[in-house]
Design an enzyme around this catalytic site. Structure first.
Site, short mmCIF file in Angstrom:
data_model
loop_
_atom_site.label_atom_id
_atom_site.label_comp_id
_atom_site.label_asym_id
_atom_site.label_seq_id
_atom_site.Cartn_x
_atom_site.Cartn_y
_atom_site.Cartn_z
N PHE A 11 0.84 -1.19 0.00
CA PHE A 11 0.00 0.00 0.00
C PHE A 11 0.88 1.24 0.00
CE2 PHE A 11 -2.52 3.29 2.29
CZ PHE A 11 -3.54 3.42 1.36
N GLY A 12 0.67 2.10 -1.00
CA GLY A 12 1.40 3.36 -1.10
C GLY A 12 0.48 4.54 -0.88
N TYR A 13 0.92 5.50 -0.09
CA TYR A 13 0.10 6.68 0.20
C TYR A 13 0.88 7.98 0.01
CZ TYR A 13 2.65 6.07 4.56
OH TYR A 13 3.65 5.90 5.49
N GLY A 14 2.17 7.88 -0.28
CA GLY A 14 3.04 9.04 -0.51
C GLY A 14 3.85 8.79 -1.77
N SER A 15 5.16 8.88 -1.65
CA SER A 15 6.02 8.74 -2.83
C SER A 15 5.94 7.35 -3.46
CB SER A 15 7.46 9.09 -2.50
OG SER A 15 8.00 8.21 -1.53
N GLU A 88 12.31 2.45 3.41
CA GLU A 88 11.36 2.95 4.40
C GLU A 88 11.82 2.83 5.85
OE1 GLU A 88 8.69 4.58 3.37
OE2 GLU A 88 9.07 4.10 1.27
#
Length: 180
Positions: A11-15, A88
């Site tokens: 799940f990606g929510y930024g870069s 990360e």
């Protein structure tokens, strides 16, 4: 322990939405409940320095967040997790979790997700939009200028049709400040 012998969702929510850095066989709009996107992490490496920290996004507790889910085929899971952990978990401000997400087509899946550790010294919590803007302007790290990070994320959210009022305001303010 995340299994490496089955496909993995990320799940990606930024870069990660606009620069995942790994190969995915499927990509879909997705959402997560119980967390919201916030510029709540001081970046002392990627988007700032210890002398001039920038801000990056974290998944903070409460609310919900729309982003992008990526499906990685089983043979690539080990390499993808290695890459994501290097990217990360540099300062351990994020905690790696397998959490349920909802894909736009109605499927419910578990995805590796990076959630902010609210006890970490880099966690700044909720800032006003003005405080956020002040911290972002002029911060530059190994991955580039902090304003670029905010602008790229805001553009990707707009492309996806996701309304994030705080990021939209920041993007507008950053665009005005660079035009002056």
């Amino acid at each position: 322990m995340i299994p490496s012998d089955v496909d993995l969702w990320v799940f990606g929510y930024g870069s990660l939405m606009w620069r995942p850095g790994f190969e995915a066989v499927e990509q879909a709009p997705a959402s997560i409940e119980g967390y919201h996107r916030a510029l709540c992490i001081e970046s002392v490496r990627h988007r700032g320095t210890p002398e001039r920290p920038g801000l990056v996004l974290g998944l903070d507790h409460g609310g919900s967040c729309q982003g992008v889910a990526f499906r990685v085929e089983a043979p690539r899971v080990t390499d993808t997790l290695s890459y994501l952990r290097e990217r990360e978990l540099v300062t351990h401000v994020y905690v790696e979790r397998m959490l349920p997400i909802s894909l736009a087509d109605g499927r419910e899946v578990e995805a590796v997700t990076y959630v902010v550790d609210c006890r970490h010294p880099q966690y700044v919590g909720l800032l006003t939009p003005e405080e956020t803007l002040e911290r972002v302007i002029g911060a530059v790290g190994a991955a580039g200028p902090n304003p670029d990070y905010v602008l790229n994320t805001a553009r990707e959210l707009e492309r996806l049709g996701v309304v994030d009022p705080t990021l939209a305001w920041l993007a507008s303010a950053l665009t005005v400040s660079t035009d002056e």
